[in-house]
Write an enzyme that holds these catalytic residues in place. Structure first.
Site, PDB file in Angstrom:
ATOM      1  N   HIS A  56       0.633  -1.187  -0.042  1.00 50.67           N
ATOM      2  CA  HIS A  56      -0.063   0.130  -0.107  1.00 50.67           C
ATOM      3  C   HIS A  56       0.870   1.346   0.038  1.00 50.67           C
ATOM      4  O   HIS A  56       1.928   1.224   0.513  1.00 50.67           O
ATOM      5  CB  HIS A  56      -0.892   0.207   1.325  1.00 50.67           C
ATOM      6  CG  HIS A  56      -2.095  -1.097   1.085  1.00 50.67           C
ATOM      7  ND1 HIS A  56      -2.940  -0.974   1.969  1.00 50.67           N
ATOM      8  CD2 HIS A  56      -2.148  -2.037   0.324  1.00 50.67           C
ATOM      9  CE1 HIS A  56      -3.814  -2.129   1.731  1.00 50.67           C
ATOM     10  NE2 HIS A  56      -3.274  -2.857   0.906  1.00 50.67           N
ATOM     11  N   GLU A  58       1.110   3.786   1.824  1.00 55.82           N
ATOM     12  CA  GLU A  58       1.519   4.278   3.227  1.00 55.82           C
ATOM     13  C   GLU A  58       2.955   3.316   3.337  1.00 55.82           C
ATOM     14  O   GLU A  58       3.669   3.923   3.936  1.00 55.82           O
ATOM     15  CB  GLU A  58       0.640   4.185   4.281  1.00 55.82           C
ATOM     16  CG  GLU A  58      -0.791   4.821   4.060  1.00 55.82           C
ATOM     17  CD  GLU A  58      -1.645   4.250   3.561  1.00 55.82           C
ATOM     18  OE1 GLU A  58      -1.461   3.163   2.108  1.00 55.82           O
ATOM     19  OE2 GLU A  58      -2.872   4.009   3.740  1.00 55.82           O
ATOM     20  N   CYS A  86      -5.945   1.765   6.156  1.00 56.28           N
ATOM     21  CA  CYS A  86      -6.600   0.659   6.457  1.00 56.28           C
ATOM     22  C   CYS A  86      -6.057   0.160   7.668  1.00 56.28           C
ATOM     23  O   CYS A  86      -4.990   0.701   8.147  1.00 56.28           O
ATOM     24  CB  CYS A  86      -6.401  -0.662   5.650  1.00 56.28           C
ATOM     25  SG  CYS A  86      -4.802  -1.042   5.279  1.00 56.28           S
TER      26      CYS A  86
END
Length: 174
Positions: A56, A58, A86
């Protein structure tokens, strides 16, 4: 209230999200900056192209910053991300000890910063960080909406084309 600083970095994260979209990835971008405005890490979704469920935006940005600083603790930094993190990303954010998280669009399906889950509200957490949501929310949301709209249209076309090919092949076989 959205500061000029927040707007600047969220716009940059949106540019990173474009890189993900060019690769056929969900368009999410993230950038980690220090208090002086130096970029320590940046990333965009790479899960599909790298066959990596942890890639992801991040996580990519945090990994890059950790390598750059030679430290897993990313103290006194701010992470800007176009979509609410998430639970996996929230866990990485917690362990990295960033000072501040700023996100754009809310994620009502898997968001862990208030939309679906409240990861950082747990009183037993060993780290506190400042959270600002909704920065350039409309632009971030529209980028995602347009992406999924295009993806649905592409799937319809593919399904229609497959049905036409199947029909032609069935007629050949008769």
């Amino acid at each position: 209230m959205q500061s000029e600083w927040d707007l600047k970095w969220m716009n940059y994260a949106l540019q990173l999200a474009d890189k993900a979209e060019q690769l056929g990835e969900i368009p999410v971008g993230a950038v980690l900056v220090d208090e002086q405005g130096n970029i320590l890490g940046e990333g965009w979704n790479l899960s599909i192209s790298q066959n990596d469920p942890t890639a992801h935006a991040e996580i990519v940005a945090l990994r890059q910053a950790g390598q750059r600083l030679q430290n897993y603790r990313l103290l006194n930094t701010t992470l800007y991300v176009t979509l609410e993190p998430c639970t996996m990303c929230a866990g990485a954010i917690l362990h990295s000890r960033i000072k501040r998280l700023v996100f754009g669009a809310s994620d009502y399906k898997t968001g862990a910063v208030g939309s679906r889950f409240h990861f950082f509200d747990e009183y037993k957490m060993n780290h506190y960080l400042e959270i600002t949501g909704g920065v350039l929310q409309q632009q971030c949301s529209e980028k995602l909406s347009h992406f999924f709209q295009k993806r649905r249209e592409q799937k319809k076309i593919e399904k229609r084309n497959k049905a036409e090919i199947d029909l032609v092949e069935n007629k050949k076989g008769e």
